[in-house]
Design a protein around this motif. Structure first.
Motif, mmCIF file in Angstrom:
data_model
loop_
_atom_site.group_PDB
_atom_site.id
_atom_site.type_symbol
_atom_site.label_atom_id
_atom_site.label_comp_id
_atom_site.label_asym_id
_atom_site.label_seq_id
_atom_site.Cartn_x
_atom_site.Cartn_y
_atom_site.Cartn_z
ATOM 1 N N SER A 1 0.856 -1.179 0.000
ATOM 2 C CA SER A 1 0.000 0.000 0.000
ATOM 3 C C SER A 1 0.892 1.230 0.000
ATOM 4 N N LEU A 2 0.275 2.391 -0.195
ATOM 5 C CA LEU A 2 1.036 3.640 -0.213
ATOM 6 C C LEU A 2 1.808 3.837 1.087
ATOM 7 N N ASN A 3 1.139 3.686 2.210
ATOM 8 C CA ASN A 3 1.803 3.928 3.488
ATOM 9 C C ASN A 3 2.856 2.877 3.797
ATOM 10 N N GLU A 4 2.601 1.641 3.430
ATOM 11 C CA GLU A 4 3.608 0.601 3.645
ATOM 12 C C GLU A 4 4.869 0.910 2.854
ATOM 13 N N LEU A 5 4.700 1.374 1.627
ATOM 14 C CA LEU A 5 5.861 1.675 0.801
ATOM 15 C C LEU A 5 6.584 2.925 1.296
ATOM 16 N N MET A 6 5.850 3.849 1.881
ATOM 17 C CA MET A 6 6.488 5.020 2.475
ATOM 18 C C MET A 6 7.356 4.605 3.663
ATOM 19 N N VAL A 7 6.838 3.719 4.497
ATOM 20 C CA VAL A 7 7.614 3.223 5.630
ATOM 21 C C VAL A 7 8.863 2.499 5.140
ATOM 22 N N LEU A 8 8.704 1.667 4.121
ATOM 23 C CA LEU A 8 9.835 0.932 3.574
ATOM 24 C C LEU A 8 10.887 1.885 3.013
ATOM 25 N N THR A 9 10.429 2.964 2.406
ATOM 26 C CA THR A 9 11.361 3.946 1.846
ATOM 27 C C THR A 9 12.215 4.581 2.937
ATOM 28 N N VAL A 10 11.593 4.943 4.052
ATOM 29 C CA VAL A 10 12.351 5.519 5.165
ATOM 30 C C VAL A 10 13.386 4.528 5.679
ATOM 31 N N GLN A 11 13.000 3.277 5.794
ATOM 32 C CA GLN A 11 13.942 2.261 6.264
ATOM 33 C C GLN A 11 15.134 2.151 5.315
ATOM 34 N N HIS A 12 14.865 2.139 4.021
ATOM 35 C CA HIS A 12 15.935 2.026 3.035
ATOM 36 C C HIS A 12 16.839 3.257 3.050
ATOM 37 N N LEU A 13 16.237 4.434 3.200
ATOM 38 C CA LEU A 13 17.045 5.654 3.250
ATOM 39 C C LEU A 13 17.964 5.652 4.461
ATOM 40 N N TYR A 14 17.463 5.162 5.569
ATOM 41 C CA TYR A 14 18.296 5.097 6.766
ATOM 42 C C TYR A 14 19.494 4.173 6.538
ATOM 43 N N VAL A 15 19.243 3.020 5.945
ATOM 44 C CA VAL A 15 20.334 2.091 5.653
ATOM 45 C C VAL A 15 21.343 2.739 4.710
ATOM 46 N N ALA A 16 20.847 3.402 3.654
ATOM 47 C CA ALA A 16 21.740 4.054 2.692
ATOM 48 C C ALA A 16 22.579 5.122 3.362
ATOM 49 N N TYR A 17 21.974 5.869 4.271
ATOM 50 C CA TYR A 17 22.700 6.944 4.954
ATOM 51 C C TYR A 17 23.804 6.377 5.834
ATOM 52 N N THR A 18 23.501 5.319 6.570
ATOM 53 C CA THR A 18 24.509 4.749 7.467
ATOM 54 C C THR A 18 25.686 4.167 6.700
ATOM 55 N N VAL A 19 25.432 3.704 5.483
ATOM 56 C CA VAL A 19 26.507 3.117 4.674
ATOM 57 C C VAL A 19 27.302 4.200 3.946
ATOM 58 N N ALA A 20 26.600 5.165 3.350
ATOM 59 C CA ALA A 20 27.267 6.123 2.462
ATOM 60 C C ALA A 20 27.720 7.395 3.163
ATOM 61 N N VAL A 21 27.080 7.761 4.266
ATOM 62 C CA VAL A 21 27.373 9.058 4.886
ATOM 63 C C VAL A 21 27.910 8.893 6.303
ATOM 64 N N GLU A 22 27.087 8.401 7.206
ATOM 65 C CA GLU A 22 27.481 8.316 8.613
ATOM 66 C C GLU A 22 26.615 7.296 9.327
ATOM 67 N N ASP A 23 27.237 6.491 10.144
ATOM 68 C CA ASP A 23 26.502 5.481 10.909
ATOM 69 C C ASP A 23 25.967 6.120 12.182
ATOM 70 N N ILE A 24 24.687 6.476 12.157
ATOM 71 C CA ILE A 24 24.057 7.137 13.297
ATOM 72 C C ILE A 24 22.796 6.384 13.673
ATOM 73 N N PRO A 25 22.305 6.554 14.908
ATOM 74 C CA PRO A 25 21.046 5.905 15.299
ATOM 75 C C PRO A 25 19.885 6.376 14.437
ATOM 76 N N GLY A 26 18.880 5.525 14.286
ATOM 77 C CA GLY A 26 17.728 5.874 13.470
ATOM 78 C C GLY A 26 17.009 7.106 13.952
ATOM 79 N N GLU A 27 16.920 7.283 15.265
ATOM 80 C CA GLU A 27 16.240 8.459 15.810
ATOM 81 C C GLU A 27 16.974 9.734 15.431
ATOM 82 N N VAL A 28 18.297 9.685 15.447
ATOM 83 C CA VAL A 28 19.086 10.854 15.066
ATOM 84 C C VAL A 28 18.919 11.143 13.576
ATOM 85 N N PHE A 29 18.872 10.093 12.769
ATOM 86 C CA PHE A 29 18.678 10.262 11.327
ATOM 87 C C PHE A 29 17.366 10.981 11.051
#
Length: 229
Positions: free
Chosen positions: A13-41
């Motif tokens: 669904s739209l909202n499920e995919l939005m949640v999945l997108t945030v999860q993926h962005l967090y993973v991408a950020y920790t790998v490519a930019v900085e490994d920080i807690p999800g709450e800080v991200f």
């Protein structure tokens, strides 16, 4: 331009995919930019973006320039385009635009924005440079730019709200929810799981009250929970 891997995904669904997108962005950020807690991200990277996204532009570089400090701008547009954080910021921008459109019942626009969010998320996840993607975007990225009138909600709890809303709308038992409390108790374990994934702290004593408040604020709450108090 949709993420080419989107065809392999289940029919979210739209909202499920939005949640999945945030999860993926967090993973991408920790790998490519900085490994920080999800709450800080969420608080430091995502939360400021809606207030800075004021141009309504559909040009990737113009979007990025909204967020760039004077120091970053002094390095030139090429440096901005090559920065590992750039596709993450673009994806997050469209994520929030999708949320605003959704909250204004502009479903087609919400899906259009989310398609762009998934595209740039795919670029970020692949770890690609932005220059070739910008060239493709300049020539072919077209989207429905219907703007939402109401200010979109942001903050670290937004992915959890999205999940609770989607669950309430799409996971009701046969005959509907007996009450709002029935929905709260049903969705609470799923909300907790996502909070753990993103590193968001939820009060054990008050989480049910928090979810109850979210569900009470839904535009269609009266229809969804008409049997409850």
């Amino acid at each position: 331009m949709r993420d080419p891997t989107a065809q392999k995904l289940p029919p979210y669904s739209l909202n499920e995919l939005m949640v999945l997108t945030v999860q993926h962005l967090y993973v991408a950020y920790t790998v490519a930019v900085e490994d920080i807690p999800g709450e800080v991200f969420i608080e430091k990277v995502l939360e400021p973006l809606p207030g800075l996204d004021r141009t309504g532009s559909d040009q990737p570089l113009e979007i990025l320039l909204q967020y760039a400090t004077d120091e970053v701008k002094a390095k030139g547009n090429d440096a901005i385009a090559r920065a590992p954080v750039s596709p993450i910021l673009l994806s997050a921008t469209y994520y929030f635009r999708a949320g605003r459109a959704r909250d204004n019942n502009q479903t087609d626009a919400a899906w259009s924005y989310l398609a762009e969010a998934r595209y740039w998320c795919g670029i970020a996840m692949a770890g690609k440079g932005l220059e070739s993607a910008l060239q493709q975007a300049a020539g072919g990225l077209k989207r429905d730019m219907a703007a939402a009138g109401a200010k979109g909600r942001s903050g670290k709890y937004q992915p959890l709200r999205d999940l609770a809303f989607d669950f309430a709308r799409n996971s009701a038992p046969p005959g509907g929810w007996r009450s709002r409390n029935h929905a709260v108790q049903s969705v609470e374990p799923t909300v907790r799981d996502l909070a753990t994934t993103l590193g968001i702290e939820l009060s054990t004593e008050n989480v049910d009250k928090t979810i109850h408040g979210w569900l009470s604020s839904m535009p269609d709450a009266t229809q969804l929970f008409s049997k409850g108090k």
